[in-house]
Design a protein around this motif. Structure first.
Motif, PDB file in Angstrom:
ATOM      1  N   ILE A 283       0.830  -1.200   0.000  1.00  0.00           N
ATOM      2  CA  ILE A 283       0.000   0.000   0.000  1.00  0.00           C
ATOM      3  C   ILE A 283       0.866   1.252   0.000  1.00  0.00           C
ATOM      4  N   ASP A 284       0.407   2.259  -0.723  1.00  0.00           N
ATOM      5  CA  ASP A 284       1.146   3.506  -0.815  1.00  0.00           C
ATOM      6  C   ASP A 284       0.202   4.578  -1.355  1.00  0.00           C
ATOM      7  N   PRO A 285       0.119   5.729  -0.704  1.00  0.00           N
ATOM      8  CA  PRO A 285      -0.699   6.813  -1.244  1.00  0.00           C
ATOM      9  C   PRO A 285      -0.154   7.278  -2.594  1.00  0.00           C
ATOM     10  N   PRO A 286      -0.886   8.132  -3.306  1.00  0.00           N
ATOM     11  CA  PRO A 286      -0.428   8.600  -4.617  1.00  0.00           C
ATOM     12  C   PRO A 286       0.976   9.193  -4.569  1.00  0.00           C
ATOM     13  N   GLU A 287       1.777   8.922  -5.596  1.00  0.00           N
ATOM     14  CA  GLU A 287       3.142   9.448  -5.651  1.00  0.00           C
ATOM     15  C   GLU A 287       3.164  10.951  -5.925  1.00  0.00           C
ATOM     16  N   ASN A 288       2.254  11.419  -6.764  1.00  0.00           N
ATOM     17  CA  ASN A 288       2.188  12.845  -7.058  1.00  0.00           C
ATOM     18  C   ASN A 288       1.818  13.617  -5.791  1.00  0.00           C
ATOM     19  N   GLU A 289       2.610  14.626  -5.445  1.00  0.00           N
ATOM     20  CA  GLU A 289       2.419  15.311  -4.166  1.00  0.00           C
ATOM     21  C   GLU A 289       1.064  15.998  -4.069  1.00  0.00           C
ATOM     22  N   ASP A 290       0.634  16.685  -5.124  1.00  0.00           N
ATOM     23  CA  ASP A 290      -0.660  17.368  -5.072  1.00  0.00           C
ATOM     24  C   ASP A 290      -1.795  16.371  -4.895  1.00  0.00           C
ATOM     25  N   GLU A 291      -1.740  15.264  -5.629  1.00  0.00           N
ATOM     26  CA  GLU A 291      -2.766  14.224  -5.503  1.00  0.00           C
ATOM     27  C   GLU A 291      -2.746  13.602  -4.112  1.00  0.00           C
ATOM     28  N   ARG A 292      -1.528  13.371  -3.608  1.00  0.00           N
ATOM     29  CA  ARG A 292      -1.406  12.754  -2.287  1.00  0.00           C
ATOM     30  C   ARG A 292      -1.961  13.658  -1.201  1.00  0.00           C
ATOM     31  N   LEU A 293      -1.627  14.941  -1.245  1.00  0.00           N
ATOM     32  CA  LEU A 293      -2.106  15.862  -0.222  1.00  0.00           C
ATOM     33  C   LEU A 293      -3.622  16.031  -0.296  1.00  0.00           C
ATOM     34  N   ALA A 294      -4.174  16.021  -1.514  1.00  0.00           N
ATOM     35  CA  ALA A 294      -5.632  16.103  -1.652  1.00  0.00           C
ATOM     36  C   ALA A 294      -6.297  14.872  -1.047  1.00  0.00           C
ATOM     37  N   TYR A 295      -5.662  13.727  -1.250  1.00  0.00           N
ATOM     38  CA  TYR A 295      -6.184  12.474  -0.695  1.00  0.00           C
ATOM     39  C   TYR A 295      -6.101  12.486   0.836  1.00  0.00           C
ATOM     40  N   ILE A 296      -4.947  12.863   1.377  1.00  0.00           N
ATOM     41  CA  ILE A 296      -4.782  12.920   2.829  1.00  0.00           C
ATOM     42  C   ILE A 296      -5.742  13.939   3.438  1.00  0.00           C
ATOM     43  N   ASN A 297      -5.909  15.060   2.754  1.00  0.00           N
ATOM     44  CA  ASN A 297      -6.821  16.093   3.228  1.00  0.00           C
ATOM     45  C   ASN A 297      -8.247  15.569   3.325  1.00  0.00           C
ATOM     46  N   TRP A 298      -8.657  14.736   2.366  1.00  0.00           N
ATOM     47  CA  TRP A 298     -10.001  14.151   2.424  1.00  0.00           C
ATOM     48  C   TRP A 298     -10.104  13.160   3.578  1.00  0.00           C
ATOM     49  N   VAL A 299      -9.100  12.305   3.751  1.00  0.00           N
ATOM     50  CA  VAL A 299      -9.132  11.304   4.821  1.00  0.00           C
ATOM     51  C   VAL A 299      -9.274  11.970   6.183  1.00  0.00           C
ATOM     52  N   TYR A 300      -8.485  13.025   6.429  1.00  0.00           N
ATOM     53  CA  TYR A 300      -8.519  13.690   7.730  1.00  0.00           C
ATOM     54  C   TYR A 300      -9.590  14.767   7.805  1.00  0.00           C
ATOM     55  N   GLY A 301      -9.605  15.623   6.791  1.00  0.00           N
ATOM     56  CA  GLY A 301     -10.457  16.808   6.845  1.00  0.00           C
ATOM     57  C   GLY A 301     -11.922  16.537   6.588  1.00  0.00           C
ATOM     58  N   THR A 302     -12.235  15.399   5.981  1.00  0.00           N
ATOM     59  CA  THR A 302     -13.635  15.045   5.731  1.00  0.00           C
ATOM     60  C   THR A 302     -14.012  13.775   6.485  1.00  0.00           C
ATOM     61  N   TRP A 303     -13.401  12.650   6.112  1.00  0.00           N
ATOM     62  CA  TRP A 303     -13.838  11.369   6.685  1.00  0.00           C
ATOM     63  C   TRP A 303     -13.652  11.333   8.200  1.00  0.00           C
ATOM     64  N   LEU A 304     -12.435  11.569   8.679  1.00  0.00           N
ATOM     65  CA  LEU A 304     -12.184  11.492  10.115  1.00  0.00           C
ATOM     66  C   LEU A 304     -12.874  12.618  10.878  1.00  0.00           C
ATOM     67  N   LYS A 305     -12.829  13.823  10.328  1.00  0.00           N
ATOM     68  CA  LYS A 305     -13.432  14.970  11.004  1.00  0.00           C
ATOM     69  C   LYS A 305     -14.916  14.752  11.262  1.00  0.00           C
ATOM     70  N   GLU A 306     -15.599  14.114  10.320  1.00  0.00           N
ATOM     71  CA  GLU A 306     -17.036  13.853  10.471  1.00  0.00           C
ATOM     72  C   GLU A 306     -17.307  12.775  11.514  1.00  0.00           C
ATOM     73  N   ARG A 307     -16.263  12.034  11.904  1.00  0.00           N
ATOM     74  CA  ARG A 307     -16.463  10.900  12.816  1.00  0.00           C
ATOM     75  C   ARG A 307     -15.841  11.092  14.190  1.00  0.00           C
ATOM     76  N   PHE A 308     -15.276  12.263  14.435  1.00  0.00           N
ATOM     77  CA  PHE A 308     -14.815  12.545  15.797  1.00  0.00           C
ATOM     78  C   PHE A 308     -15.998  12.374  16.746  1.00  0.00           C
ATOM     79  N   GLY A 309     -15.817  11.602  17.772  1.00  0.00           N
ATOM     80  CA  GLY A 309     -16.901  11.348  18.714  1.00  0.00           C
ATOM     81  C   GLY A 309     -17.507   9.975  18.548  1.00  0.00           C
TER      82      GLY A 309
END
Length: 347
Positions: A283-309
């Motif tokens: 497993i490895d996130p996208p190699e392209n930095e912009d794509e990777r940061l957008a992906y990480i941003n979604w994982v934390y800023g959307t998916w995880l943020k909505e599930r705090f609690g």
């Protein structure tokens, strides 16, 4: 702010890291400078320290999981996003920066790409927050490698699609279980028997003792009894023997004349076992930095943020007293084998 700070510094590949002083950096345009309050320890930290996995720059500072406080932000980061004093969790970028010491978490101040950070609730401690970043990110990345698309919608009610998670008692495995269960998959997991009840509460369809000599047969029988097709798997922990067992399970539970996918949290060696009808991938996130940061941003800023609690942090947290000085000892303990416990160090 001080011009230098304490860090666990590794001078060269294979050398034993030691606590020393290094310059405190200023954030680049898209970065945050974060005062580290707590870090958690992960198997990949051991792998990076001991064999230099993904590292090209020395001296380096290791570490991936961070919980801390924003000290300053780069010129391109909107002031309203991360004001000074904001409590954030993040996955350090040292892995992707090939060892750039400014981006490793085992130090008092660290640079973090702003898109890979997220505020966490006031009621959550730094200690708990530090256990989340790498586990949640790796869980999503692993499930993506197993064939579940990023940003996937839940399956239709009554779906008979399944997923195998080997090592669901680990921090990564527990996260992957919660993601897969939230998407409606029937999830078959392995872990020590003492963890089975907890994992079923988190959504496991069935749990099996990984030490059972007949565990492969039992998982296959359970999936067939349930009428579930298991087309993907995630090996969160384990060696090549485990890899082979996972592939055998998938080969016996997948759709006929298709290729199942098994994601591994550890790199696959050229001589790794192979089973017809099953593709194993690291497993490895996208190699392209912009794509990777957008992906990480979604994982934390959307998916995880909505599930705090509602999201359940993995495992029993064990604090290691002593700050930066005890990180190496903690990694040594982790290398020796730890079950159901997450080591955290407060800085």
């Amino acid at each position: 702010m001080a011009k230098e700070h304490l860090a666990v510094i590794q001078q060269e590949r294979g050398a034993r890291p030691a606590v020393g002083h290094r310059p405190t950096p200023s954030p680049g345009p898209k970065d945050l400078l974060v005062q580290v309050k707590a870090v958690s320890l992960n198997p990949v930290d051991v792998y990076m320290r001991d064999v230099g996995f993904m590292l090209e720059h020395y001296p380096t500072v290791g570490g991936n999981d961070i919980a801390g406080v924003v000290v300053s932000a780069g010129s391109s980061v909107p002031a309203s996003d991360f004001p000074v004093g904001t409590r954030i969790l993040a996955c350090a970028a040292v892995f992707f920066k090939k060892g750039d010491p400014d981006y490793g978490s085992f130090q008092q101040y660290v640079l973090v790409p702003a898109k890979s950070a997220v505020r966490f609730p006031d009621e959550m401690t730094f200690t708990t927050a530090a256990t989340l970043p790498l586990s949640v990110l790796t869980a999503w990345t692993g499930l993506n490698g197993a064939g579940i698309p990023v940003r996937a919608s839940p399956l239709p009610s009554g779906s008979k699609e399944g997923l195998l998670i080997w090592g669901a008692g680990s921090s990564i495995g527990t996260a992957a279980l919660q993601v897969a269960a939230s998407l409606g998959y029937s999830v078959y997991v392995t872990a020590s028997s003492k963890q089975h009840s907890h994992l079923k509460k988190l959504g496991a369809t069935a749990a099996f003792d990984y030490r059972d000599d007949n565990v492969v047969e039992h998982i296959v029988q359970a999936a067939k009894h349930d009428g579930v097709i298991v087309q993907g798997g995630f090996k969160a922990v384990g060696d090549d023997e485990v890899l082979k067992k996972c592939m055998e399970i998938l080969n016996s539970t997948k759709k006929p004349d298709t290729v199942a996918r098994l994601a591994s949290s550890l790199p696959l060696m050229p001589d790794a076992p192979k089973v017809p009808g099953v593709e194993a991938v690291f497993i490895d996130p996208p190699e392209n930095e912009d794509e990777r940061l957008a992906y990480i941003n979604w994982v934390y800023g959307t998916w995880l943020k909505e599930r705090f609690g509602t999201y359940v942090p993995s495992q029993v947290i064990q604090l290691l007293d002593g700050g930066l000085e005890v990180i190496n000892d903690g990694l040594d303990k982790l290398a020796g084998g730890v079950s159901g416990t997450k080591f955290v160090v407060e800085i």
